[in-house]
Design a protein around this motif. Structure first.
Motif, mmCIF file in Angstrom:
data_model
loop_
_atom_site.group_PDB
_atom_site.id
_atom_site.type_symbol
_atom_site.label_atom_id
_atom_site.label_comp_id
_atom_site.label_asym_id
_atom_site.label_seq_id
_atom_site.Cartn_x
_atom_site.Cartn_y
_atom_site.Cartn_z
ATOM 1 N N ASN A 1 0.880 -1.382 -0.289
ATOM 2 C CA ASN A 1 0.020 0.218 0.274
ATOM 3 C C ASN A 1 0.847 1.248 0.586
ATOM 4 O O ASN A 1 1.304 2.019 0.987
ATOM 5 C CB ASN A 1 -1.075 -0.058 0.973
ATOM 6 C CG ASN A 1 -2.497 1.361 1.526
ATOM 7 O OD1 ASN A 1 -2.093 1.764 0.195
ATOM 8 N ND2 ASN A 1 -2.984 0.703 1.600
ATOM 9 N N SER B 1 -0.219 4.300 -0.378
ATOM 10 C CA SER B 1 -0.677 5.114 -0.657
ATOM 11 C C SER B 1 0.035 6.052 0.561
ATOM 12 O O SER B 1 0.520 5.715 1.808
ATOM 13 C CB SER B 1 -2.138 5.290 0.479
ATOM 14 O OG SER B 1 -2.425 6.526 0.171
ATOM 15 N N GLU B 2 0.568 7.803 0.313
ATOM 16 C CA GLU B 2 1.426 8.644 1.094
ATOM 17 C C GLU B 2 -0.629 9.284 1.982
ATOM 18 O O GLU B 2 0.291 10.056 2.813
ATOM 19 C CB GLU B 2 1.115 9.180 0.597
ATOM 20 C CG GLU B 2 3.464 9.256 -0.164
ATOM 21 C CD GLU B 2 3.711 10.529 -0.865
ATOM 22 O OE1 GLU B 2 3.351 11.306 -1.022
ATOM 23 O OE2 GLU B 2 4.503 9.244 -1.713
ATOM 24 N N LYS B 3 -1.325 9.010 2.003
ATOM 25 C CA LYS B 3 -2.428 9.449 2.300
ATOM 26 C C LYS B 3 -3.041 8.819 3.348
ATOM 27 O O LYS B 3 -3.046 7.253 3.490
ATOM 28 C CB LYS B 3 -3.923 10.005 1.989
ATOM 29 C CG LYS B 3 -4.428 10.731 2.462
ATOM 30 C CD LYS B 3 -5.899 11.298 1.104
ATOM 31 C CE LYS B 3 -6.806 11.843 2.212
ATOM 32 N NZ LYS B 3 -8.038 12.637 1.477
ATOM 33 N N LYS C 1 -3.737 4.207 6.099
ATOM 34 C CA LYS C 1 -3.715 4.811 4.917
ATOM 35 C C LYS C 1 -4.608 4.031 3.949
ATOM 36 O O LYS C 1 -5.549 3.008 4.273
ATOM 37 C CB LYS C 1 -2.495 3.617 4.454
ATOM 38 C CG LYS C 1 -0.926 3.634 4.649
ATOM 39 C CD LYS C 1 -0.120 3.355 4.030
ATOM 40 C CE LYS C 1 1.620 3.553 4.743
ATOM 41 N NZ LYS C 1 2.248 2.707 3.246
ATOM 42 N N ASN D 1 -6.731 2.891 1.450
ATOM 43 C CA ASN D 1 -6.380 1.238 0.433
ATOM 44 C C ASN D 1 -6.217 0.475 0.973
ATOM 45 O O ASN D 1 -6.749 -0.746 0.742
ATOM 46 C CB ASN D 1 -5.753 1.190 -0.627
ATOM 47 C CG ASN D 1 -6.274 3.022 -1.738
ATOM 48 O OD1 ASN D 1 -8.094 2.515 -2.088
ATOM 49 N ND2 ASN D 1 -5.203 3.514 -2.104
ATOM 50 N N ASP E 1 -10.773 6.641 1.972
ATOM 51 C CA ASP E 1 -10.509 8.092 1.895
ATOM 52 C C ASP E 1 -10.455 8.523 3.463
ATOM 53 O O ASP E 1 -10.519 7.620 4.261
ATOM 54 C CB ASP E 1 -11.495 8.702 1.821
ATOM 55 C CG ASP E 1 -10.970 10.526 1.061
ATOM 56 O OD1 ASP E 1 -9.484 10.797 1.018
ATOM 57 O OD2 ASP E 1 -11.637 11.210 0.389
#
Length: 759
Positions: free
Chosen positions: A578, A580-582, A592, A594, A618
């Motif tokens: 994963n 994702s940086e969010k 994160k 996802n 999200d």
């Protein structure tokens, strides 16, 4: 060195993150001209002031190097500029930079202590009115009071997180409450077990033989053993010995423990019956289940005759073009011609087909349209988890929901349906009954009218419920209710190697040649240290072929801790797959966008249950509060970041948490380091979660060891209670008069209930 406690001092520069939801904060400080990010649970620390922090440095994937605060105190030294900035802040309304400068120039850098001790000294300051003096003193006093609570709590050896949790619960009453009786924290605050509360009590000056301490030790021992072992009682000797073991103190006399037990019995919190000691709630639950089931079973007014059921079944077969096996026919006929019946069987034996046959046959026999509202009003189907209910719906075409939803789990934590407000069901079908503990069974059966017909379906070879009791097996062993055992593998499942392997587990003997075909079951040798590498190789190959990490594959693991435990596997899988940086970070927890996540407890506000699996789609902010948008079975929920203790990553989950679910493909590590948990039912339950493929990574010796072990015997008395006309004395199956329970279930993890650690 990571996690080595050190002390740093610094002036508060600014806040990166602060929320009203909790005491958790991320703050920038200036220490020796260096900017440092600190994080922890503490009250609002004032910008411009200097504080001393005790903690350790750790690398955070989002914020980089951070200092994790374990405790803090206000520094004895302040800078002139810092004090002026502090006193001219919004905290002191109407006090600008000029007056703040006058205060510091007149009273010096020790001005805060001077004002708190002698507020009249403010009269010496030019520009300060009586009203402004009162504002300064009141604000300093409030801040001082809050900080003193925190500093006092830190002095008891509590971590930043624990202190924050206490203050969130009790506020300014925190010190009064814990000084009166710190043992109530066991009940009120997650993460506080007996040992932590006991250290706190002894620091507060409690005597070792204080009756509050002794009663808390007895209660904690009984509760934790029952909830971790699934018992509904301990013998007096077990409770006595295990409490002595918990206290581990030669100064505590046997008479002290006896006195504590007798006082708890007199208070009504514990119940004694033939040298067995019950928690009152579990004792009441067993008796209510017994009373309700016997009363329902005697009311046979609306039960169909076998011949009438057989005629209706003939019609169903002819009109729906279905041919049931003789065993399936017997299951349908027997269940509908008995008031309470049990259908048990393993995978591939056609339990879902039988349930669908029961629904259609019941509708025909009672002259009901199966699609009508009347039928839905009279017939209910439920399962312990959302995933099990969804599977039930998909297999039968008839709506099923969770037991909690069926009973109307309300916002106040109570069930809307109970003995005073019963369900309308004339027929209730419950699937995956092996997962139902005695407390849920009590709420379920107490909500039924006496004319309700009950059909219980489950696999008695699976792991029992995570909570206390062994309801399905006890009902079968009581020999009171009609039990139909499906043991014929259906034609479409006869070639399944998964089913063949699961039956080998039941027989406690594996023919390892089954893995040679590499069709449905696979075995790859790895030791504990190599397990994660093996998992990564399999996932790499799976994803390269277009596999879906969220929906297509599930890693099932017996234990949480260790190099091959759930926590470490989840960490590595998240990091690798994963990007994702969010993300949102809370202490050591990282979530994160996802990520695949698991709910750890029932949440009535969000309408999600313990064991539900979702996907983070999200991370958003609303009114300065952080939320995760999580898709749970096609429902997107706005999940408050303040609830993150109830969430964990779900790339790997425990085998217990997987009950009631099916996964397309299962990866199951089995290594020697899991030995304490390895039992036949655990392995059987994990294997039978898979629909297409089972991949076992590990050691043959560990698998053989698991099959050589006896499954745990649960101490329950429901089966004998059901035989109310029996004069037999209850005979307990006790493996050891001294429960082998070294740490009494205490884990240094936050937001995790005892249920979480059953495997």
């Amino acid at each position: 060195m990571d996690n080595e406690l050190i002390k740093i001092s610094g002036e508060i520069k600014n806040y990166i993150y602060e929320t009203t939801e909790s005491m958790y904060k991320v703050v920038k400080i200036i220490s020796d001209d260096e900017e440092i990010t600190i994080t922890g649970a503490f009250p609002h620390l004032d910008e411009g002031l200097v504080y001393d922090f005790l903690g350790y440095y750790k690398e955070n994937p989002k914020y980089g190097k951070q200092f994790f605060v374990q405790s803090y105190s206000k520094s004895e030294s302040y800078s002139i500029d810092g004090l002026i900035s502090y006193l001219s802040s919004e905290r002191f309304y109407g006090i600008g930079e000029r007056i703040a400068t006058n205060i510091v120039n007149t009273l010096g850098t020790g001005c805060i202590d001077i004002i708190l001790k002698n507020p009249e000294r403010l009269e010496e300051i030019k520009g300060i009115t009586k009203a402004k003096a009162q504002i300064i003193y009141d604000s300093l006093s409030r801040g001082q009071a809050e900080e003193q609570i925190f500093i006092k709590l830190y002095s008891y050896g509590l971590s930043s997180k624990m202190v924050g949790r206490l203050y969130e619960k009790y506020g300014t009453k925190t010190l009064n409450i814990i000084e009166e009786n710190p043992y109530i924290l066991i009940r009120d605050i997650e993460g506080f077990g007996f040992k932590r509360c006991d250290n706190l009590a002894l620091n507060l000056g409690f005597k070792k033989n204080d009756i509050r301490r002794l009663k808390a030790s007895v209660n904690f021992t009984l509760s934790n053993i029952c909830y971790n072992y699934g018992f509904t009682f301990l013998t007096y000797k077990q409770l006595y010995n295990s409490t002595i073991k918990l206290l581990n103190d030669p100064d505590i006399l046997g008479s002290d423990i006896d006195l504590a037990i007798q006082e708890l019995l007199a208070d009504g919190g514990l119940v004694s019956e033939d040298e067995r000691i019950y928690d009152y709630a579990l004792y009441k639950a067993e008796n209510i289940v017994k009373d309700r089931l016997l009363k329902i079973n005697k009311n046979t007014n609306n039960v169909l005759k076998r011949d009438d059921v057989a005629l209706a079944l003939d019609y169903v077969e002819e009109n729906l073009n279905i041919i049931y096996t003789p065993m399936q026919k017997e299951a349908i006929i027997s269940s509908l011609s008995n008031k309470i019946s049990i259908i048990t069987g393993g995978p591939g034996t056609g339990k879902s087909t039988v349930i669908k046959g029961i629904l259609n046959t019941y509708a025909k026999a009672h002259k009901l349209d199966i699609t009508s509202d009347e039928f839905k009003y009279k017939v209910m189907m439920a399962a312990p988890t959302g995933r099990a209910a969804k599977r039930m719906t998909e297999a039968t075409g008839f709506y099923a929901t969770t037991i909690h939803k069926t009973l109307g789990y309300s916002l106040d934590g109570e069930f809307q349906h109970n003995a005073l407000s019963p369900l309308t069901a004339n027929l209730l079908i419950i699937d995956e009954v092996s997962m139902v503990d005695i407390l849920l069974a009590k709420n379920l059966f107490d909500s039924l009218l006496s004319n309700c017909q009950i059909i219980l379906v489950g696999d008695s070879n699976q792991l029992p419920a995570v909570g206390p009791g062994n309801v399905l097996l006890d009902l079968i062993n009581s020999n009171i209710f009609k039990t139909i055992k499906l043991n014929q593998i259906m034609r479409q499942a006869e070639g399944s190697d998964i089913i063949k392997l699961s039956n080998m587990i039941l027989q406690k003997r594996i023919d390892y040649r089954i893995f040679s075909a590499k069709k449905e079951v696979f075995y790859y040798p790895y030791d504990s240290k190599g397990i994660i590498d093996g998992i990564i190789k399999i996932l790499d190959n799976y994803l390269a072929k277009g596999g879906d990490l969220f929906n297509g594959i599930q890693i099932l693991v017996p234990m949480y801790n260790g190099v091959a435990g759930i926590d470490e596997i989840n960490r590595v899988v998240q990091e690798k797959y994963n990007p994702s940086e969010k993300m949102i970070v809370r202490d050591d927890k990282i979530f994160k966008v996802n990520d695949k996540v698991l709910q750890l407890k029932n949440d009535r506000d969000l309408d999600i249950m313990n064991g539900d699996i979702g996907k983070i789609i999200d991370i958003v902010k609303d009114n300065e509060k952080d939320y995760l948008l999580i898709n749970f079975d096609d429902r997107v929920l706005k999940y408050p970041a303040s609830n993150l203790d109830s969430l964990q990553l779900a790339y790997a989950i425990s085998i217990h948490k997987s009950q009631g679910s099916e996964f397309q493909n299962v990866i199951m590590p089995i290594v020697k380091s899991y030995n304490i948990m390895l039992k036949p039912k655990l392995i059987y339950t994990g294997i039978t979660r898979a629909k297409s493929k089972v991949i076992i990574l590990g050691q043959v010796e560990a698998l053989d060891y698991a099959l050589s072990q006896m499954d745990d015997t649960r101490q329950t008395t429901l089966a004998v209670r059901l035989n109310e006309d029996s004069n037999k004395k209850i005979v307990e199956k006790i493996l050891d008069p001294e429960i082998p329970f070294d740490d009494f279930g205490e884990y240094d993890m936050e937001g995790i209930t005892p249920y979480t650690f059953m495997d």
